[in-house]
Structures are given as C-alpha cells and as structure tokens.
Design an enzyme around this catalytic site. Structure first.
Site, PDB file in Angstrom:
ATOM      1  N   ASP A 117       3.751  -1.955  -0.175  1.00 16.94           N
ATOM      2  CA  ASP A 117       3.253  -0.667  -0.657  1.00 16.94           C
ATOM      3  C   ASP A 117       2.175  -0.906  -1.721  1.00 16.94           C
ATOM      4  OD1 ASP A 117       3.274   2.136  -0.563  1.00 16.94           O
ATOM      5  OD2 ASP A 117       4.634   2.294  -2.269  1.00 16.94           O
TER       6      ASP A 117
ATOM      7  N   GLY B  56      10.536   0.429  -7.474  1.00 21.56           N
ATOM      8  CA  GLY B  56      11.729  -0.140  -6.851  1.00 21.56           C
ATOM      9  C   GLY B  56      12.356   0.664  -5.737  1.00 21.56           C
TER      10      GLY B  56
ATOM     11  N   TRP C  63      11.471   1.123  -2.603  1.00 18.28           N
ATOM     12  CA  TRP C  63      11.555   0.418  -1.315  1.00 18.28           C
ATOM     13  C   TRP C  63      12.620  -0.674  -1.377  1.00 18.28           C
ATOM     14  CZ3 TRP C  63       6.517  -0.396   1.940  1.00 18.28           C
ATOM     15  CH2 TRP C  63       5.975   0.863   2.258  1.00 18.28           C
TER      16      TRP C  63
ATOM     17  N   ASP D  71       0.815 -11.165 -10.312  1.00 19.57           N
ATOM     18  CA  ASP D  71      -0.293 -10.624  -9.525  1.00 19.57           C
ATOM     19  C   ASP D  71      -0.367 -11.359  -8.189  1.00 19.57           C
ATOM     20  OD1 ASP D  71      -2.705  -9.760  -8.457  1.00 19.57           O
ATOM     21  OD2 ASP D  71      -3.736  -9.755 -10.388  1.00 19.57           O
TER      22      ASP D  71
ATOM     23  N   ASP E  77       5.902  -7.645  -7.930  1.00 21.20           N
ATOM     24  CA  ASP E  77       4.944  -6.645  -8.395  1.00 21.20           C
ATOM     25  C   ASP E  77       4.265  -7.137  -9.664  1.00 21.20           C
ATOM     26  OD1 ASP E  77       4.606  -3.393  -7.640  1.00 21.20           O
ATOM     27  OD2 ASP E  77       3.840  -3.994  -9.593  1.00 21.20           O
TER      28      ASP E  77
ATOM     29  N   LYS F 150       0.679  -0.693   3.581  1.00 17.99           N
ATOM     30  CA  LYS F 150      -0.070   0.529   3.285  1.00 17.99           C
ATOM     31  C   LYS F 150      -1.560   0.239   3.323  1.00 17.99           C
ATOM     32  CE  LYS F 150       0.131   2.465  -0.894  1.00 17.99           C
ATOM     33  NZ  LYS F 150       0.714   3.329  -1.955  1.00 17.99           N
TER      34      LYS F 150
END
EC number: 2.1.1.166
Length: 210
Positions: free
Chosen positions: A126, A60, A62, A101, A85, A166
C-alpha cells in the site's frame, strides 16, 4: 479561503464515510483494511500457513487483516507476517516489523535477511510516495515505488505467489502494468468499493511468476 473550505469538506466526508465508521467498529486502524479484504476475497488469496510481506504497512490495518486471515487455534498466527514502513507502527500481535525506507538498499537487505530465503506466498503493498502535484515528477515516483515492489516480489515469491500493489492512473500507469505483465502470467486491475470515487488509485494483482 479555498484551502479552508477544502479542509472542512474533507473532514465532513471523513466523518460521514461508512468505511471509517466500520473500521472503528471492527477495530481496524484505517479504512484501507476494507480495500484489502475485498481484493483478497475476490482473488481467494491469503490463508493459514502463508508467508506474507506487507510493504508500506503503517498504520497497520493491512497487517491486522493478515493477522486475522492467518490466525489459527487460540489466535496464534499460523504462517508469518513481515511488515515494513518508513513510519513507526504500533505493534500488531504476531507481526514482525521493520522501520525503514524501502527505497534504500540497506533496508532492502535487512528485509531480505528477515525473510531468510523463506519462499513468500503474498506481497501486499500500500506504499505511496509523497506527491508534489507536478505530474511528471509524481508519475516517476509512483512508477519507481511500483518497480521496487515488483523487484522484491520477483526475488522472494514462490512461483505461484502473488503481489498486490497500489498504483495510480495517470502518466506512466500503462508502463507499470506492462512491466508487471512481463514478469507475471496474470495481472488484473481492481478498484475496491472502499476506494474513494475521486481517487485515481487502483490496485494491481499479479499472480504466477513467469
């Protein structure tokens, strides 16, 4: 023995990491907050009124940064933050959260329903797949996650919106960059100071849809 030594080395590095200490002082859930902060400052992104989607949000940090950036008078979020997430995430005030997912169509549809046609200013990702240590397989997994983030961003961003994702240097990285350049007018690579030197991670910042 080698594994035990590696674990001890990691623990020692973690305990003495200045970003870990700073995260604890500032109340961030992870040192990764400083990676995002550096990128946002460099790119002058995320401001009050924005609609932000945080992919791979747990634990959490970000989302915490996004909440700070969007906080208006009285600390109320001026804008919207939607986080997703696979893992559970402790609530962050003002952040809407989906646990699921991102690779599953059903979860993508749930996220799209939550966005509800509202143009998104910024997608931050991320996300990182579970890595096996097998180079070819890992590269394919990384590329797949980056492509999913790209497809979601292209479907929901404003024309002048941005995507921060990322990625990892290695086999397949150049293909990821190329696919982003095909969809965005500007794509830059950033390696924040908070990224560990030994890490192959890098962040792509893609702006302005073609």
């Amino acid at each position: 023995m080698a594994k035990n030594k590696f674990s001890k080395d990691w623990i020692h590095q973690h305990i003495n990491d200045p970003y870990v200490k700073l995260a604890q002082q500032k109340g961030y859930r992870a040192r990764a907050a400083f990676k995002l902060l550096e990128i946002l400052d460099a790119e002058k992104l995320m401001r009050r009124g924005d609609v932000v989607v945080d992919l791979g949000s747990a634990p959490g940090s970000w989302s915490q940064v996004a909440r700070e950036r969007l906080a208006g008078p009285g600390g109320v979020v001026d804008g919207r933050i939607i986080a997703l997430d696979l893992l559970p995430m402790e609530p962050v005030a003002g952040v809407e959260f989906i646990q699921g997912d991102f690779r599953e169509e059903e979860v993508l549809e749930q996220l799209a329903r939550m966005v509800d046609g509202q143009p998104v200013d910024l997608v931050i990702s991320d996300m990182a797949p579970n890595l096996s240590g097998v180079g070819v397989a890992d590269s394919a997994r990384i590329q797949h996650v980056c492509e999913l983030a790209l497809e979601f961003a292209c479907a929901h961003l404003k024309p002048n919106g941005a995507l921060i994702v990322k990625a990892f240097h290695g086999s397949g990285f150049s293909q990821i960059v190329q696919s982003y350049k095909q969809r965005f007018k500007r794509v830059v690579e950033r390696k924040p100071k908070a990224s560990r030197d030994k890490s192959s991670e890098t962040f792509l910042v893609a702006r302005d849809l073609k």
